[in-house]
Design a protein around this motif. Structure first.
Motif, PDB file in Angstrom:
ATOM      1  N   LEU A  60       0.818  -1.213   0.000  1.00  0.00           N
ATOM      2  CA  LEU A  60       0.000   0.000   0.000  1.00  0.00           C
ATOM      3  C   LEU A  60       0.852   1.263   0.000  1.00  0.00           C
ATOM      4  O   LEU A  60       0.583   2.211  -0.737  1.00  0.00           O
ATOM      5  N   GLN A  61       1.905   1.279   0.828  1.00  0.00           N
ATOM      6  CA  GLN A  61       2.729   2.477   0.967  1.00  0.00           C
ATOM      7  C   GLN A  61       3.959   2.455   0.051  1.00  0.00           C
ATOM      8  O   GLN A  61       4.843   3.300   0.184  1.00  0.00           O
ATOM      9  N   ASP A  62       4.024   1.510  -0.849  1.00  0.00           N
ATOM     10  CA  ASP A  62       5.151   1.407  -1.757  1.00  0.00           C
ATOM     11  C   ASP A  62       5.069   2.503  -2.824  1.00  0.00           C
ATOM     12  O   ASP A  62       4.033   3.157  -2.990  1.00  0.00           O
ATOM     13  N   LEU A  66      -0.105   3.496  -3.253  1.00  0.00           N
ATOM     14  CA  LEU A  66      -0.866   4.744  -3.252  1.00  0.00           C
ATOM     15  C   LEU A  66      -0.090   5.889  -3.883  1.00  0.00           C
ATOM     16  O   LEU A  66      -0.681   6.797  -4.472  1.00  0.00           O
ATOM     17  N   SER A  67       1.225   5.835  -3.762  1.00  0.00           N
ATOM     18  CA  SER A  67       2.046   6.891  -4.363  1.00  0.00           C
ATOM     19  C   SER A  67       1.895   6.910  -5.878  1.00  0.00           C
ATOM     20  O   SER A  67       1.781   7.982  -6.486  1.00  0.00           O
ATOM     21  N   LYS A  70      -1.553   8.312  -6.784  1.00  0.00           N
ATOM     22  CA  LYS A  70      -1.602   9.763  -6.599  1.00  0.00           C
ATOM     23  C   LYS A  70      -0.894  10.481  -7.742  1.00  0.00           C
ATOM     24  O   LYS A  70      -1.362  11.511  -8.237  1.00  0.00           O
ATOM     25  N   GLU A  93      -5.738  -1.269   6.188  1.00  0.00           N
ATOM     26  CA  GLU A  93      -5.211  -0.978   4.860  1.00  0.00           C
ATOM     27  C   GLU A  93      -6.312  -0.971   3.814  1.00  0.00           C
ATOM     28  O   GLU A  93      -6.298  -0.155   2.882  1.00  0.00           O
ATOM     29  N   LYS A  96      -8.171   2.302   4.162  1.00  0.00           N
ATOM     30  CA  LYS A  96      -7.354   3.403   3.650  1.00  0.00           C
ATOM     31  C   LYS A  96      -7.301   3.389   2.130  1.00  0.00           C
ATOM     32  O   LYS A  96      -7.397   4.440   1.483  1.00  0.00           O
ATOM     33  N   LYS A 100      -8.699   6.207  -0.592  1.00  0.00           N
ATOM     34  CA  LYS A 100      -7.828   6.864  -1.568  1.00  0.00           C
ATOM     35  C   LYS A 100      -8.228   6.549  -3.015  1.00  0.00           C
ATOM     36  O   LYS A 100      -7.560   6.980  -3.946  1.00  0.00           O
ATOM     37  N   ASN A 277      11.255   1.993   3.058  1.00  0.00           N
ATOM     38  CA  ASN A 277      10.833   3.333   2.710  1.00  0.00           C
ATOM     39  C   ASN A 277      11.757   4.392   3.303  1.00  0.00           C
ATOM     40  O   ASN A 277      11.620   5.574   3.033  1.00  0.00           O
ATOM     41  N   LYS A 332      11.036   7.674  -6.338  1.00  0.00           N
ATOM     42  CA  LYS A 332      10.788   8.001  -4.937  1.00  0.00           C
ATOM     43  C   LYS A 332      10.367   9.458  -4.746  1.00  0.00           C
ATOM     44  O   LYS A 332      10.031   9.870  -3.648  1.00  0.00           O
ATOM     45  N   THR A 335       5.843  12.913  -4.531  1.00  0.00           N
ATOM     46  CA  THR A 335       4.940  13.592  -3.602  1.00  0.00           C
ATOM     47  C   THR A 335       4.655  15.010  -4.080  1.00  0.00           C
ATOM     48  O   THR A 335       5.415  15.600  -4.853  1.00  0.00           O
TER      49      THR A 335
END
Length: 400
Positions: A60-62, A66-67, A70, A93, A96, A100, A277, A332, A335
């Motif tokens: 999920l946070q890889d 979600l990145s 986004k 998760e 969340k 998203k 991360n 990476k 954001t």
């Protein structure tokens, strides 16, 4: 339904998973696989209506979780249904992910029947597409004609004037060590566009084998150490056992080979960084032992950068801008806080080089902030000031 709506984009480096998905949907969909998000962005930009949905093999946070979703939204592709394939998932998760906008999550091993049924349902009963006004679209950057004219004139003039120097440096590199005089790697520039980035070779031919032994010296992982220079490329050699998608397309061997447990592989650093991360997006080693004697000289005088004038002449980048990054670094930086750096021109020199290079410490955050500042303020006059400040910065005292 048109054929292009029956294609699914699958972001994964697992050949086993890719084959499993293909077997599950082969009579209904065509699977187009991508090794990472940057390659996918570039393909999507060329064919925005080619895919009906996206499957991403990621936590999920890889960077591909979600990145990635986004970033797709910021680039104007938020209307594409986004599915995740994960090792395991918990209730928090799931909630969340739904919040998203993730369409669904599949866990490994893949239930082929369930996967096919769910994807068919998505096609037959699509979620209402987001309105265009709800999507933050990234306007494509184009170099102003005056800046482009200046780039072509100056880069062409310098290439012609320095052709004798190119010849001398090429001979010295050949005399000191075996291997090619020039090397190129794929870099990510304006709007996450990928292009071939040229330099004089400044490392030993076996630089790859030594990288894993030196990872603990990465200055961007140690804030107390100086980190005021551009990240050192992981490699400059060409022979590997496995090739990534980019290398296969380019032909002629790997363009970004790395070593993992003393075995030569291709872009495995991407997988290694996914597992943590906390890893820095940049790699820089002070007094790198892999650098040759002539390599040390051409780095300290920035002569190794001169072949990039060819990139400027071609239009891949400008004389002044933000440094184009290797794929594993660019992935990476997606954001809202720092993706702005990709909305301006890519360049040989830039604001952070003249602000900090060779005189003081620089954190990763400071470097990215300066990249953003350049995008907000760049102009031809600003470029000229940076170029004038670059000349004394070329002759630095540090061994980078």
């Amino acid at each position: 339904m048109a054929d292009h709506f029956l294609k699914i984009a699958l972001i994964s480096e697992s050949k086993q998973l890719i084959e499993s998905v293909i077997q599950a949907v082969e009579d209904k969909f065509e699977i187009v696989s991508f090794s990472n998000g940057i390659v996918f962005y570039n393909h999507l930009a060329q064919s925005p209506k080619e895919f009906c949905l996206v499957l991403s093999d990621a936590a999920l946070q890889d960077v591909h979780g979600l990145s990635l979703k986004k970033t797709m939204e910021k680039l104007g592709f938020g209307y594409l249904p986004f599915f995740l394939i994960m090792e395991k998932v918990n209730r928090e998760e799931i909630l969340k992910a739904i919040g998203k906008g993730v369409a669904d999550i599949f866990t490994k091993p893949i239930n082929k029947k369930k996967l096919k049924t769910r994807l068919e349902f998505q096609i037959n009963h699509p979620i209402k597409r987001l309105k265009d006004t709800e999507i933050t679209r990234v306007e494509p950057y184009s170099i102003p004609w005056l800046k482009r004219l200046f780039d072509v004139f100056v880069s062409g003039l310098i290439l012609f004037a320095l052709s004798p120097l190119f010849l001398i440096v090429s001979i010295l590199i050949k005399l000191e060590s075996r291997g090619p005089v020039f090397y190129y790697s794929y870099r990510v520039g304006t709007g996450y566009t990928i292009f071939k980035f040229y330099k004089f070779r400044s490392m030993d031919p076996d630089a790859d084998a030594k990288l894993q032994q030196l990872k603990h010296l990465n200055q961007y992982n140690h804030p107390e150490k100086s980190a005021d220079e551009e990240s050192i490329p992981a490699t400059e050699t060409t022979a590997v056992k496995e090739l990534c998608e980019l290398c296969e397309q380019a032909g002629g061997g790997c363009l970004q080979p790395l070593y993992d447990d003393n075995q030569m592989v291709c872009e495995k650093i991407i997988l290694a960084k996914k597992n943590s991360n906390q890893d820095s997006a940049f790699i820089k080693i002070k007094d790198d032992p892999r650098v040759t004697r002539i390599g040390k000289f051409i780095r300290n005088t920035s002569i190794d950068e001169l072949p990039q004038l060819w990139n400027v002449l071609k239009g891949d980048m400008s004389l002044v801008g933000n440094r184009p990054l290797p794929l594993y670094e660019a992935e990476k930086i997606t954001t809202d806080k720092y993706a702005l750096r990709f909305l301006g021109p890519a360049g040989i020199t830039g604001l952070w080089q003249v602000e900090k290079r060779g005189r003081g410490e620089m954190s990763e955050e400071e470097r990215l902030s300066l990249d953003n500042d350049y995008v907000k303020n760049f102009s031809l006059w600003f470029d000229l000031k940076i170029l004038l400040r670059t000349i004394p910065a070329l002759f630095q005292s540090e061994n980078v």
